[in-house]
Design a protein around this motif. Structure first.
Motif, PDB file in Angstrom:
ATOM      1  N   ILE A  34       0.875  -1.170   0.000  1.00 33.40           N
ATOM      2  CA  ILE A  34       0.000   0.000   0.000  1.00 33.40           C
ATOM      3  C   ILE A  34       0.914   1.223   0.000  1.00 33.40           C
ATOM      4  CG2 ILE A  34      -1.703   1.302   1.320  1.00 33.40           C
ATOM      5  CD1 ILE A  34      -2.743  -1.366   2.403  1.00 33.40           C
ATOM      6  N   MET A  35       0.821   2.014  -1.113  1.00 29.49           N
ATOM      7  CA  MET A  35       1.702   3.188  -1.235  1.00 29.49           C
ATOM      8  C   MET A  35       1.068   4.217  -2.158  1.00 29.49           C
ATOM      9  SD  MET A  35       4.527   2.166  -4.106  1.00 29.49           S
ATOM     10  CE  MET A  35       5.381   0.858  -3.354  1.00 29.49           C
ATOM     11  N   ASP A  36       1.672   5.405  -2.183  1.00 32.08           N
ATOM     12  CA  ASP A  36       1.261   6.447  -3.131  1.00 32.08           C
ATOM     13  C   ASP A  36       2.031   6.188  -4.421  1.00 32.08           C
ATOM     14  OD1 ASP A  36       0.484   8.640  -4.510  1.00 32.08           O
ATOM     15  OD2 ASP A  36       1.179  10.119  -3.040  1.00 32.08           O
ATOM     16  N   TYR A  37       1.354   5.639  -5.433  1.00 30.08           N
ATOM     17  CA  TYR A  37       2.014   5.204  -6.675  1.00 30.08           C
ATOM     18  C   TYR A  37       2.584   6.385  -7.468  1.00 30.08           C
ATOM     19  CZ  TYR A  37       2.923   2.617 -10.953  1.00 30.08           C
ATOM     20  OH  TYR A  37       3.529   2.059 -12.036  1.00 30.08           O
ATOM     21  N   GLY A  38       1.874   7.504  -7.474  1.00 27.50           N
ATOM     22  CA  GLY A  38       2.354   8.697  -8.189  1.00 27.50           C
ATOM     23  C   GLY A  38       3.678   9.181  -7.621  1.00 27.50           C
ATOM     24  N   LYS A  39       3.764   9.194  -6.296  1.00 20.40           N
ATOM     25  CA  LYS A  39       5.001   9.620  -5.625  1.00 20.40           C
ATOM     26  C   LYS A  39       6.129   8.641  -5.935  1.00 20.40           C
ATOM     27  CE  LYS A  39       6.764  10.748  -1.024  1.00 20.40           C
ATOM     28  NZ  LYS A  39       6.448  10.752   0.399  1.00 20.40           N
ATOM     29  N   HIS A  40       5.805   7.352  -5.973  1.00 19.08           N
ATOM     30  CA  HIS A  40       6.788   6.303  -6.274  1.00 19.08           C
ATOM     31  C   HIS A  40       7.351   6.485  -7.692  1.00 19.08           C
ATOM     32  CE1 HIS A  40       8.680   2.366  -6.278  1.00 19.08           C
ATOM     33  NE2 HIS A  40       8.009   2.051  -7.376  1.00 19.08           N
ATOM     34  N   LYS A  41       6.443   6.734  -8.667  1.00 20.15           N
ATOM     35  CA  LYS A  41       6.876   6.951 -10.057  1.00 20.15           C
ATOM     36  C   LYS A  41       7.760   8.192 -10.153  1.00 20.15           C
ATOM     37  CE  LYS A  41       4.187   6.729 -13.587  1.00 20.15           C
ATOM     38  NZ  LYS A  41       3.037   6.801 -14.502  1.00 20.15           N
ATOM     39  N   TYR A  42       7.408   9.245  -9.442  1.00 17.67           N
ATOM     40  CA  TYR A  42       8.170  10.495  -9.448  1.00 17.67           C
ATOM     41  C   TYR A  42       9.586  10.261  -8.923  1.00 17.67           C
ATOM     42  CZ  TYR A  42       9.835  15.043  -7.881  1.00 17.67           C
ATOM     43  OH  TYR A  42      10.607  16.157  -7.653  1.00 17.67           O
ATOM     44  N   LYS A  47      15.493   9.506  -9.754  1.00 17.21           N
ATOM     45  CA  LYS A  47      16.719   8.708  -9.659  1.00 17.21           C
ATOM     46  C   LYS A  47      17.327   8.477 -11.035  1.00 17.21           C
ATOM     47  CE  LYS A  47      15.715   6.061  -5.470  1.00 17.21           C
ATOM     48  NZ  LYS A  47      15.388   4.723  -4.948  1.00 17.21           N
ATOM     49  N   GLU A  48      16.460   8.198 -12.028  1.00 19.37           N
ATOM     50  CA  GLU A  48      16.923   7.951 -13.394  1.00 19.37           C
ATOM     51  C   GLU A  48      17.569   9.210 -13.983  1.00 19.37           C
ATOM     52  OE1 GLU A  48      14.658   6.859 -17.428  1.00 19.37           O
ATOM     53  OE2 GLU A  48      14.232   5.476 -15.759  1.00 19.37           O
ATOM     54  N   LYS A  49      16.961  10.358 -13.727  1.00 22.35           N
ATOM     55  CA  LYS A  49      17.499  11.625 -14.218  1.00 22.35           C
ATOM     56  C   LYS A  49      18.857  11.915 -13.582  1.00 22.35           C
ATOM     57  CE  LYS A  49      16.071  16.405 -14.895  1.00 22.35           C
ATOM     58  NZ  LYS A  49      15.075  17.429 -14.575  1.00 22.35           N
ATOM     59  N   GLU A  50      18.981  11.634 -12.303  1.00 20.81           N
ATOM     60  CA  GLU A  50      20.242  11.842 -11.576  1.00 20.81           C
ATOM     61  C   GLU A  50      21.338  10.933 -12.134  1.00 20.81           C
ATOM     62  OE1 GLU A  50      22.559  13.902  -9.010  1.00 20.81           O
ATOM     63  OE2 GLU A  50      20.414  14.227  -9.236  1.00 20.81           O
ATOM     64  N   ALA A  51      20.982   9.694 -12.461  1.00 22.97           N
ATOM     65  CA  ALA A  51      21.947   8.754 -13.028  1.00 22.97           C
ATOM     66  C   ALA A  51      22.414   9.231 -14.401  1.00 22.97           C
ATOM     67  CB  ALA A  51      21.341   7.362 -13.140  1.00 22.97           C
ATOM     68  N   LYS A  52      21.499   9.778 -15.195  1.00 21.95           N
ATOM     69  CA  LYS A  52      21.871  10.308 -16.514  1.00 21.95           C
ATOM     70  C   LYS A  52      22.805  11.495 -16.384  1.00 21.95           C
ATOM     71  CE  LYS A  52      18.305   9.234 -19.891  1.00 21.95           C
ATOM     72  NZ  LYS A  52      17.210   9.778 -20.701  1.00 21.95           N
ATOM     73  N   LYS A  53      22.570  12.328 -15.372  1.00 20.43           N
ATOM     74  CA  LYS A  53      23.374  13.523 -15.179  1.00 20.43           C
ATOM     75  C   LYS A  53      24.827  13.154 -14.876  1.00 20.43           C
ATOM     76  CE  LYS A  53      21.472  16.751 -12.623  1.00 20.43           C
ATOM     77  NZ  LYS A  53      21.071  17.500 -11.433  1.00 20.43           N
TER      78      LYS A  53
END
Length: 145
Positions: A34-42, A47-53
């Motif tokens: 049970i979690m906030d899925y929108g927050k999880h996707k964000y 994290k993906e953007k940070e890895a690309k940077k």
């Protein structure tokens, strides 16, 4: 929470204004959270953007030579390659043979060896000079010092 029927888990999630997300649907019984899925996707996107940077893109710059190149012209090409290597790029050295020059490959080999010696302090050879068709190609990478 342990093993809970799906409808009960869905009611629990709705009462907390959260989502019921399957974590491992192949498991018996399926594992849900049970979690906030929108927050999880964000957070995943962040994290993906940070890895690309933090990723370093290596570009390959090319320096073209000819077998009958003059000393000063060769020095200009060495300076170009040095600039590229210092900025962290790979350098592809291409020596192009035209017409009858192809019958004297040894002259081209001497030129490319001289070039290699001139940039030896700041570079290392990734791919040795090799004749491919009418071109002799060598790839250099910056030295990690």
């Amino acid at each position: 929470m342990g093993v809970v029927p799906v409808k009960e888990a869905q009611k629990l999630a709705n009462s907390k204004n959260l989502d019921l997300v399957k974590i491992a649907p192949q498991a018996k019984p399926p594992v849900c959270k049970i979690m906030d899925y929108g927050k999880h996707k964000y957070e995943l996107a962040k994290k993906e953007k940070e890895a690309k940077k933090n990723q370093k893109v290596v570009t390959v710059k090319e320096v073209r030579l000819s077998p009958n190149i003059e000393k000063h012209d060769l020095q200009v090409k060495v300076n170009q390659a040095t600039k590229f290597l210092k900025s962290g790029d790979k350098v592809k050295v291409t020596l192009r043979f035209r017409g009858r020059e192809l019958s004297n490959i040894s002259i081209g080999k001497k030129v490319i060896d001289e070039f290699k010696d001139m940039v030896a302090e700041i570079s290392q050879i990734e791919k040795e000079a090799k004749l491919e068709g009418k071109q002799m190609i060598m790839v250099l990478t910056p030295k990690n010092s």
